[in-house]
Design a protein around this motif. Sequence first.
Motif, short mmCIF file in Angstrom:
data_model
loop_
_atom_site.label_atom_id
_atom_site.label_comp_id
_atom_site.label_asym_id
_atom_site.label_seq_id
_atom_site.Cartn_x
_atom_site.Cartn_y
_atom_site.Cartn_z
N LEU A 408 0.86 -1.18 0.00
CA LEU A 408 0.00 0.00 0.00
C LEU A 408 0.89 1.23 0.00
O LEU A 408 1.66 1.47 0.93
N GLU A 409 0.81 2.01 -1.06
CA GLU A 409 1.60 3.23 -1.18
C GLU A 409 0.72 4.37 -1.64
O GLU A 409 -0.16 4.20 -2.49
N ILE A 410 0.97 5.53 -1.09
CA ILE A 410 0.23 6.74 -1.42
C ILE A 410 1.20 7.73 -2.07
O ILE A 410 2.27 8.00 -1.53
N ALA A 411 0.83 8.26 -3.22
CA ALA A 411 1.67 9.25 -3.91
C ALA A 411 1.06 10.63 -3.75
O ALA A 411 -0.11 10.85 -4.07
N ILE A 412 1.84 11.55 -3.22
CA ILE A 412 1.37 12.92 -2.94
C ILE A 412 2.10 13.90 -3.86
O ILE A 412 3.33 13.86 -3.98
N GLU A 413 1.37 14.77 -4.50
CA GLU A 413 2.00 15.80 -5.33
C GLU A 413 2.80 16.77 -4.46
O GLU A 413 2.38 17.11 -3.35
N PRO A 414 3.93 17.24 -4.97
CA PRO A 414 4.77 18.15 -4.16
C PRO A 414 4.14 19.51 -3.93
O PRO A 414 4.50 20.20 -2.98
N PHE A 415 3.22 19.94 -4.81
CA PHE A 415 2.56 21.23 -4.62
C PHE A 415 1.13 21.15 -5.13
O PHE A 415 0.89 20.83 -6.29
N ILE A 416 0.17 21.40 -4.24
CA ILE A 416 -1.25 21.33 -4.58
C ILE A 416 -1.89 22.66 -4.23
O ILE A 416 -1.73 23.16 -3.11
N PHE A 475 -5.33 -0.90 4.21
CA PHE A 475 -5.84 -1.92 3.31
C PHE A 475 -5.41 -3.27 3.84
O PHE A 475 -4.21 -3.56 3.92
N ASN A 476 -6.38 -4.08 4.21
CA ASN A 476 -6.11 -5.36 4.88
C ASN A 476 -5.21 -5.11 6.08
O ASN A 476 -5.55 -4.35 6.96
N ASP A 477 -4.02 -5.70 6.12
CA ASP A 477 -3.14 -5.52 7.29
C ASP A 477 -2.07 -4.46 7.04
O ASP A 477 -1.13 -4.33 7.83
N GLN A 478 -2.21 -3.70 5.98
CA GLN A 478 -1.23 -2.65 5.67
C GLN A 478 -1.77 -1.29 6.08
O GLN A 478 -2.93 -0.98 5.85
N GLU A 479 -0.88 -0.47 6.65
CA GLU A 479 -1.27 0.87 7.06
C GLU A 479 -0.22 1.88 6.63
O GLU A 479 0.97 1.57 6.57
N ASN A 480 -0.68 3.09 6.33
CA ASN A 480 0.22 4.18 5.97
C ASN A 480 -0.22 5.46 6.64
O ASN A 480 -1.42 5.66 6.90
N LEU A 481 0.74 6.33 6.91
CA LEU A 481 0.45 7.66 7.43
C LEU A 481 1.12 8.67 6.52
O LEU A 481 2.33 8.62 6.30
N ASN A 482 0.33 9.59 5.96
CA ASN A 482 0.85 10.58 5.02
C ASN A 482 0.36 11.97 5.38
O ASN A 482 -0.63 12.13 6.10
N PHE A 483 1.06 12.95 4.85
CA PHE A 483 0.64 14.35 5.01
C PHE A 483 0.36 14.92 3.63
O PHE A 483 1.11 14.68 2.68
N ILE A 484 -0.70 15.66 3.53
CA ILE A 484 -1.01 16.35 2.28
C ILE A 484 -1.22 17.83 2.60
O ILE A 484 -1.90 18.17 3.57
N THR A 485 -0.61 18.70 1.80
CA THR A 485 -0.69 20.15 2.05
C THR A 485 -1.47 20.82 0.94
O THR A 485 -1.14 20.68 -0.24
#
Length: 669
Positions: A408-416, A475-485
């Motif tokens: 499980l991976e989340i892709a965040i744009e560098p500038f939104i 997702f299932n047993d996978q977890e992620n923590l991300n920041f979005i600005t």
Amino acid sequence: MKNLFSIFLNVCISFIIINCGDFQNSRYIEISKAEYEDKVYASWIGQIIGNIYGLPHECQYIDSHRPDSLRNFKYSEYHLKLMSEIDGAFSDDDTDIEYMYLLQMEEKGVEPSYIDLSKAWVNHVRDRVWLANRAAVAAMKNGLQPPLSGSKKFNPHWFQIDPQLVNEIWAVTSPGMIRYASEKSKWAAKITNEDWGVEPTIFYAAMYSAAFFESDIKNLISIGLESVPKNGVFYNTVIDVKNIYKKYPDFNDWKEAREELYQKYYVNEPIETKTMWNANLNGACGILALLYGNGDFLKTLDIAAGLGFDADNQTATMSGLLAIANGFESLPKNLMYPFKENKWKKPFNNFYKNITRYDLPDIEISEIINKTIKQAEKIIVLNGGEIYEKSNDIYYKINTEADFSPKLEIAIEPFIYFEIGKELNYSISATYPNNLIKWTVDLSALPDGITFENGTFSGVPTIPGVYKVIIQSKFNDQENLNFITFNILNKNIARDSDTKIISSSKYTDTLVMDKMWITVAKNIFSKDVSVINDGKIYGNNSVFYSINSKKNIQKNFYGYTWNDTKTISKIIFSTGTMEENGGWFQNLNIEYLNEKGRWRRILKPVEITPKFDKTNNFVNKAHYMNYLIQFDEIKTKGIRINGDAGGGDHWHEDSKDYFFTSIAELAIY
């Protein structure tokens, strides 16, 4: 007693493991290590043969088929000379990324992450890269991780051929595990492509994985069909190609079949996706070559080259497929030993010379085979298979129902950024569909007027500011923590009624541009610079190129003047698409009109987010980048960005020594 137990075990295994002919309907199948090794060796040698044979035919035949007679089975003089100097085979983009991926599996594990592969792309791929691959690596170099790097938003080549020529390794290391191979290849294809642009890759993966147990071409094509979305773009294309073949079944009628394919999938292709490198078009050529070749290596190789378009992909990929299906002994000796003096004792002197990728080692081909087998053994065992001995030979028990579940991976744009009072709709990019992921968001941190549901932010922001939001995904047993600005900005001053656009070029010189090696769809272009404040970054008539007839480095500028004084502290520069021979600024300065009406450069610290690349290397230039340019507040009646246009060197005579920039939007705040 031990021998009796071994006999009993082998008898039991023979009941639960099915032979090759029934493998599609069996939970477990077996293959000896010796047979698998032979087919792996064949696959690498087959791809090398097809790649080098196909190179002189790459992008040579577009409006018509190969003009010379077929059955001319020899390499070009140039490539013979290169092989003689190297004393072996050489890398090209039809094999080198697979080699890179193999080393990544060895280093990071058999199921590496997007982050792992992204780092490999950024480190090793520094030149000799084109289209979707080039767009993706440039995106990754500028902070856009997969799958954003292959998305339509940031990769205008999302529909091109690239992933179907670099991902065969995932299937070669998962023999008979068709679902696993297809899903893993789909996942990897999204590094560079999206939507139906990944479907031929999935199709090829299914055939490659199945070919370890199935040699009939029509059966392999049927297996490929079962792997892609029913009635999807490539599914329907394959059905159509089969019907064209039925209309012209005689081998000598392949030119008539090619003409029908050309008309439907090139001439009448929508302008948005009409290129010689289109994934669907070239995939169709691959299937047609397989049908006319009917399992014969040389016939398939010949037809694949003769059909044209990006032919070396079809020659390499189909050669690798047939090599797996029919084994090493099926390969033509004259193409493995191309020198009359018999200077090599092993195919290609057992040597693979890296001439294309930074910091990838040269290697013996036998060592590539050993590495491939080791990774395959890990994948087999990881997915419920076994390695065991029978009759003094090593065998693999393979779970045909294995599934691939990526990290499980989340892709965040560098500038939104968004503006107050305008509709906001922003979906997070993840390895799984957003509606299958459990999301947790601190709602109190969201901008006023914005809601969040199933990975999508929506609403109308009302208060400007910078909002940093913590996102937890599971997702299932996978977890992620991300920041979005989110950067919520005031009204765009560039849209004011008294705005006047100023620029170094007001119109694109289309006479010059039409002769250039332009790789993106022509529907996106506007001949007029007036599009830079129309509020549109993507789509028809959204991008301006400052191309003119001058062949020297030029200063380019874009900006605005007003009748009334404006207070300004931010600029958002949205680039358009990038070409191989230009489209970028080599440096960037901000200038404003002072009280005397003269342009002056802002000397105080200017902050650009994300970091602005100041090289003149097209591999580093990402498409559709949004740059936030911040500086101390000024009051002025005019502002502009200014810098040296990029470009210069290019192999195409009508494209070299030009310098120009590409812009989609210039917003002022």
